[in-house]
Design an enzyme around this catalytic site. Structure first.
Site, mmCIF file in Angstrom:
data_model
loop_
_atom_site.group_PDB
_atom_site.id
_atom_site.type_symbol
_atom_site.label_atom_id
_atom_site.label_comp_id
_atom_site.label_asym_id
_atom_site.label_seq_id
_atom_site.Cartn_x
_atom_site.Cartn_y
_atom_site.Cartn_z
ATOM 1 N N LYS A 139 94.301 109.591 67.327
ATOM 2 C CA LYS A 139 93.919 109.885 68.706
ATOM 3 C C LYS A 139 93.407 111.299 68.864
ATOM 4 C CE LYS A 139 98.753 109.505 69.965
ATOM 5 N NZ LYS A 139 99.615 110.537 69.408
ATOM 6 N N LYS A 163 92.838 108.124 58.398
ATOM 7 C CA LYS A 163 93.547 107.251 59.348
ATOM 8 C C LYS A 163 92.957 107.375 60.754
ATOM 9 C CE LYS A 163 97.281 109.687 61.617
ATOM 10 N NZ LYS A 163 98.596 109.685 62.182
ATOM 11 N N LYS A 185 97.517 119.513 59.739
ATOM 12 C CA LYS A 185 97.391 120.035 61.100
ATOM 13 C C LYS A 185 97.203 121.543 61.128
ATOM 14 C CE LYS A 185 99.175 116.283 63.797
ATOM 15 N NZ LYS A 185 99.983 115.815 64.917
HETATM 16 P P1 ATP Z 1 97.908 112.146 65.949
HETATM 17 O O1 ATP Z 1 96.956 111.090 65.506
HETATM 18 O O2 ATP Z 1 97.580 112.752 67.267
HETATM 19 O O3 ATP Z 1 98.283 113.117 64.895
HETATM 20 P P2 ATP Z 1 99.758 110.069 65.739
HETATM 21 O O4 ATP Z 1 99.067 109.002 66.511
HETATM 22 O O5 ATP Z 1 99.802 110.008 64.281
HETATM 23 O O6 ATP Z 1 99.241 111.448 66.259
HETATM 24 P P3 ATP Z 1 102.181 109.432 67.135
HETATM 25 O O7 ATP Z 1 101.590 109.231 68.437
HETATM 26 O O8 ATP Z 1 103.477 110.087 67.219
HETATM 27 O O9 ATP Z 1 101.260 110.247 66.173
HETATM 28 O O10 ATP Z 1 102.295 108.078 66.338
HETATM 29 C C1 ATP Z 1 103.014 107.024 66.854
HETATM 30 C C2 ATP Z 1 103.135 105.940 65.842
HETATM 31 O O11 ATP Z 1 101.871 105.388 65.504
HETATM 32 C C3 ATP Z 1 103.756 106.375 64.507
HETATM 33 O O12 ATP Z 1 104.696 105.396 64.122
HETATM 34 C C4 ATP Z 1 102.608 106.382 63.556
HETATM 35 O O13 ATP Z 1 103.013 106.120 62.232
HETATM 36 C C5 ATP Z 1 101.750 105.276 64.096
HETATM 37 N N1 ATP Z 1 100.350 105.461 63.743
HETATM 38 C C6 ATP Z 1 99.560 106.494 64.082
HETATM 39 N N2 ATP Z 1 98.318 106.342 63.621
HETATM 40 C C7 ATP Z 1 98.320 105.166 62.919
HETATM 41 C C8 ATP Z 1 97.331 104.430 62.195
HETATM 42 N N3 ATP Z 1 96.094 104.884 62.082
HETATM 43 N N4 ATP Z 1 97.692 103.262 61.614
HETATM 44 C C9 ATP Z 1 98.947 102.775 61.741
HETATM 45 N N5 ATP Z 1 99.924 103.414 62.404
HETATM 46 C C10 ATP Z 1 99.627 104.587 62.998
#
Ligand code: ATP
Ligand code: LTN
Length: 330
Positions: free
Chosen positions: A198, A195, A114
């Site tokens: 969002k 991965k 980040k």
């Molecule tokens: P960003 O993508 O904006 O960095 P994020 O989606 O990783 O944020 P959170 O919104 O806090 O962060 O994630 C919420 C949950 O979703 C966490 O448990 C994270 O591990 C899970 N998660 C996020 N992206 C994935 C993915 N691509 N596959 C599986 N689990 C995910």
């Protein structure tokens, strides 16, 4: 209070939730309610570690609350609240900050990713994992259901808990990560070695829970695959592997069964069928979301009572920490 083990998790209101968030985290939460004492948080304090537009942050916070409810989290069974409503999180973070190594924080992969090439990197981003540790430790949580990307954060939480316990006597439970059986790491549809996120600038890389059916079909149609032309499950074909993982997670069919069913078939058919399986899985959630999101009074009732319950519990552990560290009690 019940003698059930405590489950804790949080999601940042930093954007619209993706299929990755849904499969890796969100959809597992309601299932845990029967067997565990569950606490689910909207971690708005974490979201501001990257710049947020105030109006958008407000909307996303209520969106996540409505999504929690739409997937079936019952506020009578689980505690559902907004992180900034329980200031004890930030208080415990400060205590833990005084025993967190700077080097350890700088080595975290999420921080490095980040911070990237940004000229100005703020301390909040660096301290993100300390706040996450505080979230978890404040409730004596045993299990933390999160996607695979959070492993390092959970390890750091355990480290901090151990450090505090050995310095000041047993206080914190050492939490364990609760891994998803399938779909712990959903990959981008455009760059399947990354991965699904969002915050990806390319909207074709992710599917949102709230995308309409036509958009979902279009995004899968455009998904990046390869030129090998055979449906197989291996790391040389990350695009196809990701499609099979998503398909398996949404349909409940095993990878072996899918491989058998698609033997000799083309990528186009697979993409269409994955899209349909995803629509079947998230369509009903989307409908319930729209019903709930419009009911402001209900949402307010849920987060207000959730914060009260959370603060009561958090306060108990925080007071213990202060006392053990030598602060004069109020
Ligand atoms: P960003 O993508 O904006 O960095 P994020 O989606 O990783 O944020 P959170 O919104 O806090 O962060 O994630 C919420 C949950 O979703 C966490 O448990 C994270 O591990 C899970 N998660 C996020 N992206 C994935 C993915 N691509 N596959 C599986 N689990 C995910
Ligand atoms: N870093 C987490 C979000 C998060 C969290 C938590 C998850 C913040 N605090 C406590 C579980 C428990 C992420 O998923 N990006």
């Amino acid at each position: 209070m019940s003698d059930k083990k405590i489950v804790y998790s949080g999601i940042q209101p930093s954007g619209n939730l993706t299929l990755g968030n849904y499969i890796g985290a969100l959809r597992n939460f309601p299932k845990l309610q029967e067997d565990y004492d569950c606490i689910y948080c909207i971690v708005d304090m974490h979201a501001i570690t990257v710049p947020q537009e105030p109006k958008v942050l407000r909307a996303h916070t209520l969106d996540i609350l409505a999504l929690y409810l739409a997937v079936g989290i019952d506020p009578e069974k689980s505690i559902l609240y907004i992180q900034s409503h329980v200031p004890q999180h930030v208080e415990l973070m400060w205590l833990l900050n005084t025993m967190t190594g700077l080097g350890q924080l700088q080595r975290m992969t999420q921080f490095k990713a980040k911070a990237g090439d940004n000229k100005e990197v703020y301390a909040g981003l660096l301290n993100y994992p300390v706040l996450m540790a505080a979230d978890i430790l404040l409730y004596g949580s045993h299990y933390v259901p999160v996607g695979d990307d959070q492993k390092q954060h959970i390890e750091m939480t355990r480290d901090l808990a151990e450090r505090f316990n050995s310095r000041y006597s047993d206080t914190f439970v050492l939490p364990e990560m609760l891994k998803t059986k399938v779909g712990g790491r959903v990959m981008s549809l455009q760059e399947p070695t990354k991965k699904m996120s969002k915050s990806d600038p390319d909207a074709n890389g992710y599917v949102l829970i709230l995308d309409d059916d036509a958009t979902i079909r279009r995004k899968f149609k455009r998904a990046v695959t390869d030129s090998q032309g055979k449906i197989a499950y291996n790391d040389d074909q990350p695009g196809i592997k990701n499609l099979l993982d998503i398909y398996s997670a949404c349909s409940g069919k095993s990878i072996e069964d899918l491989l058998k069913a698609y033997e000799g078939k083309g990528y186009g058919v697979l993409k269409e069928d994955v899209a349909e399986a995803v629509i079947q899985e998230i369509g009903p959630v989307r409908e319930r979301f729209h019903e709930i999101r419009g009911n402001k009074a209900y949402l307010e009732e849920v987060y207000t009572s959730g914060a009260q319950k959370a603060a009561y519990r958090a306060n108990k552990i925080l007071r213990k920490c202060y006392k053990k560290m030598g602060f004069i009690p109020r």
